[in-house]
Write an enzyme that holds these catalytic residues in place. Structure first.
Site, PDB file in Angstrom:
ATOM      1  N   ASP A  15     -65.509  65.271  28.632  1.00  0.00           N
ATOM      2  CA  ASP A  15     -64.483  64.647  29.467  1.00  0.00           C
ATOM      3  C   ASP A  15     -65.007  63.262  29.881  1.00  0.00           C
ATOM      4  O   ASP A  15     -66.164  62.926  29.618  1.00  0.00           O
ATOM      5  CB  ASP A  15     -64.252  65.554  30.685  1.00  0.00           C
ATOM      6  CG  ASP A  15     -63.303  64.961  31.700  1.00  0.00           C
ATOM      7  OD1 ASP A  15     -62.213  64.528  31.304  1.00  0.00           O
ATOM      8  OD2 ASP A  15     -63.674  64.917  32.889  1.00  0.00           O
ATOM      9  N   ALA A  17     -63.874  60.842  33.312  1.00  0.00           N
ATOM     10  CA  ALA A  17     -64.093  60.684  34.758  1.00  0.00           C
ATOM     11  C   ALA A  17     -64.656  61.969  35.362  1.00  0.00           C
ATOM     12  O   ALA A  17     -64.127  63.054  35.150  1.00  0.00           O
ATOM     13  CB  ALA A  17     -62.794  60.296  35.459  1.00  0.00           C
ATOM     14  N   ALA A  48     -54.014  65.063  46.166  1.00  0.00           N
ATOM     15  CA  ALA A  48     -54.030  64.383  44.861  1.00  0.00           C
ATOM     16  C   ALA A  48     -55.046  65.021  43.913  1.00  0.00           C
ATOM     17  O   ALA A  48     -54.841  65.053  42.703  1.00  0.00           O
ATOM     18  CB  ALA A  48     -54.335  62.901  45.047  1.00  0.00           C
ATOM     19  N   MET A  52     -56.009  67.953  39.201  1.00  0.00           N
ATOM     20  CA  MET A  52     -56.829  67.106  38.327  1.00  0.00           C
ATOM     21  C   MET A  52     -57.184  67.786  37.012  1.00  0.00           C
ATOM     22  O   MET A  52     -57.446  68.977  36.976  1.00  0.00           O
ATOM     23  CB  MET A  52     -58.118  66.690  39.035  1.00  0.00           C
ATOM     24  CG  MET A  52     -57.973  65.410  39.830  1.00  0.00           C
ATOM     25  SD  MET A  52     -57.542  63.996  38.811  1.00  0.00           S
ATOM     26  CE  MET A  52     -59.122  63.704  38.053  1.00  0.00           C
ATOM     27  N   LYS A  56     -51.414  62.697  33.292  1.00  0.00           N
ATOM     28  CA  LYS A  56     -51.008  62.095  34.571  1.00  0.00           C
ATOM     29  C   LYS A  56     -49.542  62.342  34.933  1.00  0.00           C
ATOM     30  O   LYS A  56     -49.225  62.532  36.099  1.00  0.00           O
ATOM     31  CB  LYS A  56     -51.341  60.598  34.588  1.00  0.00           C
ATOM     32  CG  LYS A  56     -52.824  60.297  34.340  1.00  0.00           C
ATOM     33  CD  LYS A  56     -53.759  61.119  35.216  1.00  0.00           C
ATOM     34  CE  LYS A  56     -55.214  60.934  34.856  1.00  0.00           C
ATOM     35  NZ  LYS A  56     -56.083  61.972  35.416  1.00  0.00           N
ATOM     36  N   HIS A  59     -49.464  65.774  36.156  1.00  0.00           N
ATOM     37  CA  HIS A  59     -50.153  65.796  37.446  1.00  0.00           C
ATOM     38  C   HIS A  59     -49.174  65.410  38.556  1.00  0.00           C
ATOM     39  O   HIS A  59     -49.093  66.073  39.604  1.00  0.00           O
ATOM     40  CB  HIS A  59     -51.329  64.806  37.381  1.00  0.00           C
ATOM     41  CG  HIS A  59     -52.252  64.852  38.561  1.00  0.00           C
ATOM     42  ND1 HIS A  59     -53.619  64.897  38.425  1.00  0.00           N
ATOM     43  CD2 HIS A  59     -52.023  64.836  39.898  1.00  0.00           C
ATOM     44  CE1 HIS A  59     -54.183  64.907  39.632  1.00  0.00           C
ATOM     45  NE2 HIS A  59     -53.222  64.866  40.539  1.00  0.00           N
ATOM     46  N   ARG A 163     -53.966  69.003  28.502  1.00  0.00           N
ATOM     47  CA  ARG A 163     -54.602  70.169  29.105  1.00  0.00           C
ATOM     48  C   ARG A 163     -53.642  70.885  30.052  1.00  0.00           C
ATOM     49  O   ARG A 163     -52.828  70.219  30.676  1.00  0.00           O
ATOM     50  CB  ARG A 163     -55.826  69.716  29.925  1.00  0.00           C
ATOM     51  CG  ARG A 163     -56.847  68.963  29.123  1.00  0.00           C
ATOM     52  CD  ARG A 163     -57.722  68.247  30.120  1.00  0.00           C
ATOM     53  NE  ARG A 163     -58.721  67.464  29.420  1.00  0.00           N
ATOM     54  CZ  ARG A 163     -59.459  66.557  30.032  1.00  0.00           C
ATOM     55  NH1 ARG A 163     -59.298  66.313  31.314  1.00  0.00           N
ATOM     56  NH2 ARG A 163     -60.368  65.887  29.365  1.00  0.00           N
ATOM     57  N   ASP A 189     -65.146  68.665  34.303  1.00  0.00           N
ATOM     58  CA  ASP A 189     -65.291  68.909  35.744  1.00  0.00           C
ATOM     59  C   ASP A 189     -64.025  69.498  36.360  1.00  0.00           C
ATOM     60  O   ASP A 189     -63.924  69.589  37.581  1.00  0.00           O
ATOM     61  CB  ASP A 189     -65.655  67.599  36.472  1.00  0.00           C
ATOM     62  CG  ASP A 189     -64.522  66.579  36.430  1.00  0.00           C
ATOM     63  OD1 ASP A 189     -64.092  66.109  37.492  1.00  0.00           O
ATOM     64  OD2 ASP A 189     -64.058  66.236  35.322  1.00  0.00           O
TER      65      ASP A 189
END
Length: 275
Positions: A15, A17, A48, A52, A56, A59, A163, A189
């Protein structure tokens, strides 16, 4: 032709970030807060961080589906957010994200050494992200100036489904010429990122301290007392449990030991799907 099971890892799918760059995963989360604020809707950084790992747009849709956020939106616009509203927020999010990405582009301490260690073992470095390509291109460019270039990169909008679907991880398998998904390890993460690896039939490693779940920068992480760190680890382990990662480690610097263990297990005939 050899049809036997793989005996060692061929690729690590990383991944971005919170894994290799941007300790604490601040670039994506902070921008959601700012994008919603431009529509006079308040979203906290904790809210927010919830979804994750997803693409986006998804999200933002997931955030808008949260009752408290939907209610705040209704108070401003007189309706709960439609898909068109989500797209409007997403269109505001994108330029903000590109503009701010450089502020959170530093490599995670130890990442370069770890990746060099993997390459020395003949392991290819794939990568994927919840970022769309427009943002990913900027992230990749900034990482290259800091010395990190992956062998392959897949953005969330370059596959039919992001994902937790397995498409991005599998796109790496195809591009890197890997002959068995069991010879791959997915490092992430977030829960959607671990599910992605699991659904792709790979070994999976969840990062506990460098990403979204802990949500601290490197200095904040280093400053944590041992009791606080232990309780945070316990909380985050519980958070990841349902996605069934094969391993949980603090940061990417702990990865070489995991790689050695996976190679041992592969050599013994173990497969990730059986764990």
């Amino acid at each position: 032709m050899n049809y036997s099971n793989p005996t060692k890892l061929q690729a690590a799918i990383l991944d971005w970030a919170g894994t290799v760059v941007d300790f604490g995963s601040f670039a994506p989360t902070q921008i959601f807060v700012e994008a919603f604020a431009e529509f006079d809707v308040q979203v906290s950084i904790e809210e927010a961080r919830g979804p994750m790992g997803m693409g986006k747009w998804d999200h933002i849709r997931t955030l808008c589906d949260q009752p408290q956020v939907a209610e705040r939106y209704r108070n401003v616009f007189g309706r709960t957010p439609t898909d068109d509203d989500v797209t409007a927020i997403y269109k505001r999010f994108m330029p903000l994200q590109i503009e701010k990405i450089a502020e959170h582009s530093a490599l995670i301490p130890g990442a370069l050494d770890t990746i060099a260690n993997l390459r020395q073992q003949g392991i290819k470095i794939g990568s994927c992200s919840g970022y769309p390509k427009q943002v990913m291109d900027k992230v990749v460019e900034l990482a290259a100036t800091n010395g990190y270039v992956a062998d392959h990169v897949v953005a969330t909008d370059e596959v039919p489904n992001g994902r937790p679907w397995p498409a991005q991880a599998l796109a790496n398998v195809i591009a890197l010429g890997i002959d068995d998904v069991a010879a791959c390890v997915k490092i992430d993460d977030t829960v959607p990122g671990i599910l992605e690896g699991r659904r792709a039939g790979m070994w999976t490693v969840a990062l506990i301290c460098s990403g979204n779940a802990l949500g601290l920068d490197y200095e904040g992480y280093r400053a944590l007392g041992s009791d606080k760190l232990a309780s945070e680890r316990k909380r985050i382990h519980a958070m990841f449990e349902g996605s069934r990662p094969h391993y949980m480690i603090d940061t990417i610097t702990d990865l070489p030991e995991v790689i050695a263990d996976i190679n041992k297990r592969l050599a013994n005939g173990e497969m990730p799907q059986n764990d």
